[in-house]
Motif scaffolding. Structure first.
Motif, PDB file in Angstrom:
ATOM      1  N   ASN A  30      33.494 -27.198 -20.807  1.00 32.98           N
ATOM      2  CA  ASN A  30      32.897 -27.173 -19.459  1.00 32.98           C
ATOM      3  C   ASN A  30      33.911 -27.343 -18.345  1.00 32.98           C
ATOM      4  O   ASN A  30      34.949 -27.946 -18.552  1.00 32.98           O
ATOM      5  CB  ASN A  30      31.885 -28.322 -19.316  1.00 32.98           C
ATOM      6  CG  ASN A  30      30.751 -28.211 -20.313  1.00 32.98           C
ATOM      7  OD1 ASN A  30      30.633 -29.027 -21.217  1.00 32.98           O
ATOM      8  ND2 ASN A  30      29.937 -27.187 -20.181  1.00 32.98           N
ATOM      9  N   PHE A  31      33.579 -26.780 -17.193  1.00 29.61           N
ATOM     10  CA  PHE A  31      34.238 -27.226 -15.965  1.00 29.61           C
ATOM     11  C   PHE A  31      33.228 -27.369 -14.846  1.00 29.61           C
ATOM     12  O   PHE A  31      32.077 -26.939 -14.966  1.00 29.61           O
ATOM     13  CB  PHE A  31      35.466 -26.393 -15.581  1.00 29.61           C
ATOM     14  CG  PHE A  31      35.292 -24.911 -15.390  1.00 29.61           C
ATOM     15  CD1 PHE A  31      34.206 -24.365 -14.722  1.00 29.61           C
ATOM     16  CD2 PHE A  31      36.293 -24.034 -15.839  1.00 29.61           C
ATOM     17  CE1 PHE A  31      34.087 -23.006 -14.519  1.00 29.61           C
ATOM     18  CE2 PHE A  31      36.180 -22.664 -15.655  1.00 29.61           C
ATOM     19  CZ  PHE A  31      35.080 -22.158 -14.990  1.00 29.61           C
ATOM     20  N   TRP A  32      33.657 -28.056 -13.783  1.00 22.90           N
ATOM     21  CA  TRP A  32      32.780 -28.369 -12.658  1.00 22.90           C
ATOM     22  C   TRP A  32      33.386 -27.799 -11.387  1.00 22.90           C
ATOM     23  O   TRP A  32      34.617 -27.819 -11.211  1.00 22.90           O
ATOM     24  CB  TRP A  32      32.651 -29.893 -12.508  1.00 22.90           C
ATOM     25  CG  TRP A  32      31.770 -30.527 -13.540  1.00 22.90           C
ATOM     26  CD1 TRP A  32      30.478 -30.908 -13.395  1.00 22.90           C
ATOM     27  CD2 TRP A  32      32.125 -30.885 -14.896  1.00 22.90           C
ATOM     28  NE1 TRP A  32      29.989 -31.472 -14.567  1.00 22.90           N
ATOM     29  CE2 TRP A  32      30.984 -31.463 -15.499  1.00 22.90           C
ATOM     30  CE3 TRP A  32      33.294 -30.754 -15.678  1.00 22.90           C
ATOM     31  CZ2 TRP A  32      30.979 -31.925 -16.822  1.00 22.90           C
ATOM     32  CZ3 TRP A  32      33.288 -31.202 -16.987  1.00 22.90           C
ATOM     33  CH2 TRP A  32      32.140 -31.770 -17.548  1.00 22.90           C
ATOM     34  N   HIS A  38      25.972 -12.681 -11.969  1.00 26.49           N
ATOM     35  CA  HIS A  38      25.500 -13.683 -11.009  1.00 26.49           C
ATOM     36  C   HIS A  38      24.271 -14.441 -11.531  1.00 26.49           C
ATOM     37  O   HIS A  38      24.113 -15.631 -11.245  1.00 26.49           O
ATOM     38  CB  HIS A  38      25.223 -13.043  -9.643  1.00 26.49           C
ATOM     39  CG  HIS A  38      26.475 -12.824  -8.849  1.00 26.49           C
ATOM     40  ND1 HIS A  38      27.239 -13.872  -8.371  1.00 26.49           N
ATOM     41  CD2 HIS A  38      27.134 -11.703  -8.482  1.00 26.49           C
ATOM     42  CE1 HIS A  38      28.297 -13.403  -7.724  1.00 26.49           C
ATOM     43  NE2 HIS A  38      28.265 -12.082  -7.776  1.00 26.49           N
ATOM     44  N   GLY A  39      23.423 -13.739 -12.300  1.00 28.86           N
ATOM     45  CA  GLY A  39      22.279 -14.413 -12.916  1.00 28.86           C
ATOM     46  C   GLY A  39      22.740 -15.529 -13.848  1.00 28.86           C
ATOM     47  O   GLY A  39      22.203 -16.646 -13.834  1.00 28.86           O
ATOM     48  N   MET A  40      23.747 -15.227 -14.650  1.00 33.57           N
ATOM     49  CA  MET A  40      24.286 -16.227 -15.579  1.00 33.57           C
ATOM     50  C   MET A  40      24.976 -17.352 -14.816  1.00 33.57           C
ATOM     51  O   MET A  40      24.772 -18.536 -15.085  1.00 33.57           O
ATOM     52  CB  MET A  40      25.278 -15.567 -16.551  1.00 33.57           C
ATOM     53  CG  MET A  40      24.693 -14.497 -17.452  1.00 33.57           C
ATOM     54  SD  MET A  40      23.362 -15.077 -18.533  1.00 33.57           S
ATOM     55  CE  MET A  40      24.245 -16.031 -19.772  1.00 33.57           C
ATOM     56  N   LEU A  41      25.789 -16.963 -13.847  1.00 27.59           N
ATOM     57  CA  LEU A  41      26.590 -17.941 -13.101  1.00 27.59           C
ATOM     58  C   LEU A  41      25.702 -18.963 -12.400  1.00 27.59           C
ATOM     59  O   LEU A  41      25.974 -20.171 -12.428  1.00 27.59           O
ATOM     60  CB  LEU A  41      27.471 -17.204 -12.082  1.00 27.59           C
ATOM     61  CG  LEU A  41      28.501 -18.059 -11.347  1.00 27.59           C
ATOM     62  CD1 LEU A  41      29.622 -18.482 -12.300  1.00 27.59           C
ATOM     63  CD2 LEU A  41      29.094 -17.298 -10.159  1.00 27.59           C
ATOM     64  N   SER A  42      24.616 -18.464 -11.795  1.00 29.40           N
ATOM     65  CA  SER A  42      23.763 -19.383 -11.033  1.00 29.40           C
ATOM     66  C   SER A  42      23.118 -20.406 -11.970  1.00 29.40           C
ATOM     67  O   SER A  42      22.712 -21.473 -11.538  1.00 29.40           O
ATOM     68  CB  SER A  42      22.705 -18.599 -10.256  1.00 29.40           C
ATOM     69  OG  SER A  42      21.839 -17.983 -11.181  1.00 29.40           O
ATOM     70  N   GLN A  43      23.044 -20.060 -13.274  1.00 30.50           N
ATOM     71  CA  GLN A  43      22.468 -21.024 -14.226  1.00 30.50           C
ATOM     72  C   GLN A  43      23.536 -21.701 -15.086  1.00 30.50           C
ATOM     73  O   GLN A  43      23.252 -22.222 -16.161  1.00 30.50           O
ATOM     74  CB  GLN A  43      21.431 -20.313 -15.089  1.00 30.50           C
ATOM     75  CG  GLN A  43      20.241 -19.890 -14.224  1.00 30.50           C
ATOM     76  CD  GLN A  43      19.200 -19.155 -15.039  1.00 30.50           C
ATOM     77  OE1 GLN A  43      18.449 -19.771 -15.787  1.00 30.50           O
ATOM     78  NE2 GLN A  43      19.154 -17.849 -14.895  1.00 30.50           N
ATOM     79  N   GLY A  44      24.776 -21.662 -14.589  1.00 37.93           N
ATOM     80  CA  GLY A  44      25.812 -22.486 -15.215  1.00 37.93           C
ATOM     81  C   GLY A  44      26.578 -21.833 -16.356  1.00 37.93           C
ATOM     82  O   GLY A  44      27.226 -22.517 -17.133  1.00 37.93           O
ATOM     83  N   ILE A  45      26.505 -20.494 -16.461  1.00 38.93           N
ATOM     84  CA  ILE A  45      27.284 -19.818 -17.502  1.00 38.93           C
ATOM     85  C   ILE A  45      28.358 -18.981 -16.818  1.00 38.93           C
ATOM     86  O   ILE A  45      28.061 -18.019 -16.105  1.00 38.93           O
ATOM     87  CB  ILE A  45      26.403 -18.900 -18.382  1.00 38.93           C
ATOM     88  CG1 ILE A  45      25.179 -19.658 -18.913  1.00 38.93           C
ATOM     89  CG2 ILE A  45      27.240 -18.302 -19.516  1.00 38.93           C
ATOM     90  CD1 ILE A  45      25.495 -20.825 -19.821  1.00 38.93           C
ATOM     91  N   HIS A  68      37.508 -30.088 -12.036  1.00 43.86           N
ATOM     92  CA  HIS A  68      37.993 -30.672 -13.289  1.00 43.86           C
ATOM     93  C   HIS A  68      37.250 -30.032 -14.453  1.00 43.86           C
ATOM     94  O   HIS A  68      36.235 -29.341 -14.266  1.00 43.86           O
ATOM     95  CB  HIS A  68      37.818 -32.193 -13.285  1.00 43.86           C
ATOM     96  CG  HIS A  68      36.369 -32.619 -13.207  1.00 43.86           C
ATOM     97  ND1 HIS A  68      35.618 -32.497 -12.059  1.00 43.86           N
ATOM     98  CD2 HIS A  68      35.551 -33.157 -14.146  1.00 43.86           C
ATOM     99  CE1 HIS A  68      34.387 -32.950 -12.289  1.00 43.86           C
ATOM    100  NE2 HIS A  68      34.321 -33.343 -13.544  1.00 43.86           N
ATOM    101  N   ALA A  69      37.789 -30.272 -15.653  1.00 46.44           N
ATOM    102  CA  ALA A  69      37.234 -29.646 -16.848  1.00 46.44           C
ATOM    103  C   ALA A  69      37.312 -30.601 -18.013  1.00 46.44           C
ATOM    104  O   ALA A  69      38.175 -31.480 -18.051  1.00 46.44           O
ATOM    105  CB  ALA A  69      38.020 -28.378 -17.164  1.00 46.44           C
ATOM    106  N   LYS A  70      36.413 -30.413 -18.966  1.00 48.63           N
ATOM    107  CA  LYS A  70      36.453 -31.211 -20.201  1.00 48.63           C
ATOM    108  C   LYS A  70      35.784 -30.405 -21.301  1.00 48.63           C
ATOM    109  O   LYS A  70      34.664 -29.924 -21.130  1.00 48.63           O
ATOM    110  CB  LYS A  70      35.706 -32.538 -19.970  1.00 48.63           C
ATOM    111  CG  LYS A  70      35.720 -33.484 -21.143  1.00 48.63           C
ATOM    112  CD  LYS A  70      37.082 -34.152 -21.318  1.00 48.63           C
ATOM    113  CE  LYS A  70      37.240 -34.764 -22.707  1.00 48.63           C
ATOM    114  NZ  LYS A  70      38.568 -34.690 -23.248  1.00 48.63           N
ATOM    115  N   GLY A  71      36.468 -30.247 -22.417  1.00 51.31           N
ATOM    116  CA  GLY A  71      35.901 -29.518 -23.541  1.00 51.31           C
ATOM    117  C   GLY A  71      35.571 -28.085 -23.156  1.00 51.31           C
ATOM    118  O   GLY A  71      36.428 -27.350 -22.678  1.00 51.31           O
TER     119      GLY A  71
END
Ligand SMILES: *Cc1c(COP(=O)(O)O)cnc(C)c1O
Length: 431
Positions: free
Chosen positions: A44-46, A389-396, A39-42
């Motif tokens: 962000n997504f999860w 992958h560095g960014m992704l692992s920290q939520g970007i 799901h997503a909001k604004g």
């Protein structure tokens, strides 16, 4: 910890080729397991592990308001209750067409379709039908969807036409497609000298978003216009990505600032104009558009074209982005991001160049902005993948390939941007 994304990916690969319904989602370029979004909001997504991300893809462009904008949700819910699809005309189709024409004055009429691929393919058929010519020009690195005639790479030299880039495309189908280098004025002149009388249209992404982010230079764009006019070929802007994304009046309004009176003959749109629903369009001067069935001899149709729920979503999105100051504020936020990334890279001794317009951006692990596909591909892909992958692992969540553009939405806050730049600073340090 069990990675639920991995479990889902394993399950998906048994029933969906590669586990995905569009290749870039498979993370093939960067390696690793794709995130399955719940799901997503604004901004962000999860994912399936309930990890939260700041989303810089926005469904590859459409989500310019961010996810779940209440105005859009309300319009879509209301439309859904009224009916999903009728196979008969509705007032909403007129309203959306009127809005698109108002925002993009080079179009006098538009036809609505369901995907960018369909819109670009139909625009080419129309250009061929309207001019009675066969040949078309496209540019290396520009993507116009996956219609056969457009899945093509350059042949050897200007006298020869393209080669298919996909199995299953017969060479005869691309034999009329000439593929040139983006921003190469010399080659463009030569191509028109050789083939001018046979060229139905020149199709171009004015701000290319499918080789990361590359602008057509002002002299190059002026020359495209001049040569098309001189040789009676149609200049077709593929603004599926840039349309209502780089400016309210799309990329053509950006060029009009430098080239007075500038207009393409036809425009192809998608992504933002559907606000996340399957909706796209192509339009142009009435004299050309009237060649379409049922008025004219060029056939084109669609069971779900102008879908009532999709048009409701598109209309609500276009209304929201038409509010005063929308693009000024979006553009500033996007600049904050690209400036932040450039400053951070510089601090860490990483060569990085970046560019943006409105809510679309690109960055390259190159000291200078590239001007064409060959230069884009000089980026250090191994370094990019480690950055990704560095960014992704920290939520970007940036685009999982170095040849894709990125997107900022109205829902991204300055705090989101700052957080992104701070994380980038750490990741650049580790490269
Ligand atoms: C996304 C895109 C397309 C294809 O649109 P789909 O809806 O994916 O078929 C065509 N042209 C450009 C410039 C695009 O960015």
């Amino acid at each position: 910890m069990i990675d639920i994304n991995q479990t889902l990916f394993d399950r998906a690969r048994k029933v969906i080729p590669g586990g995905v319904n569009s290749p870039v989602r498979a993370f093939k370029a960067v390696g690793g397991t794709p995130k399955f979004i719940t799901h997503a909001k604004g901004a962000n997504f999860w994912d399936a592990n309930d990890q939260k991300f700041i989303d810089y893809i926005g469904s590859w462009g459409p989500m310019i308001l961010g996810h779940g904008d209440p105005r859009v949700i309300e319009a879509v819910q209301k439309a859904a209750l009224e009916g999903f699809s009728f196979g008969a005309p509705t007032e909403r189709e007129i309203e959306l067409a009127e809005m698109l024409i108002h925002l993009t004055p080079s179009m006098e009429m538009v036809r609505l379709v369901s995907s960018g691929t369909e819109a670009a393919m139909s625009a080419i058929r129309l250009a061929r039908g309207a001019t009675g010519r066969q040949k078309l020009i496209k540019f290396e690195g520009c993507y116009h969807g996956h219609a056969d005639a457009l899945l093509v790479k350059a042949g050897s030299g200007l006298a020869t036409f393209g080669n298919p880039t996909s199995a299953g495309v017969p060479p005869e189908v691309v034999k009329d497609t000439l593929v040139l280098e983006y921003n190469n004025l010399e080659q463009l002149r030569e191509a028109f000298e050789l083939h001018g009388k046979e060229i139905a249209c020149l199709m171009i992404e004015p701000i290319a978003g499918n080789m990361n982010f590359v602008r057509a230079s002002i002299p190059f764009m002026s020359l495209c216009r001049e040569l098309c006019t001189k040789h009676h070929a149609l200049l077709v802007f593929d603004e599926v990505m840039s349309g209502c994304r780089v400016a309210l009046g799309s990329a053509q309004s950006v060029y009009r600032k430098d080239i007075p009176g500038f207009e393409p003959d036809m425009t192809v749109m998608g992504k933002v104009i559907g606000g996340g629903m399957p909706l796209a369009a192509f339009g142009g001067k009435a004299a050309v558009m009237e060649q379409l069935a049922p008025m004219g001899p060029v056939y084109q149709a669609g069971t779900l074209s102008g879908n009532p729920v999709a048009t409701a979503c598109g209309i609500a999105t276009l209304k929201a982005i038409s509010e005063p100051g929308f693009f000024e504020s979006l553009g500033l936020k996007t600049q904050e991001l690209t400036n932040g990334l450039m400053q951070s890279a510089k601090r860490n001794g990483i060569p990085l160049s970046a560019d943006c317009q409105g809510g679309m951006f690109g960055f390259f692990l190159l000291p200078q902005l590239p001007k064409n596909y060959t230069e884009v591909m000089k980026s250090n892909s191994e370094q990019f993948n480690r950055f990704f992958h560095g960014m992704l692992s920290q939520g970007i969540y940036f685009a999982p390939a170095l040849y894709e553009a990125g997107f900022v939405s109205a829902a991204h806050t300055s705090a989101d941007i700052q957080e992104t730049v701070e994380i980038a600073d750490k990741v650049f340090k580790s490269l």
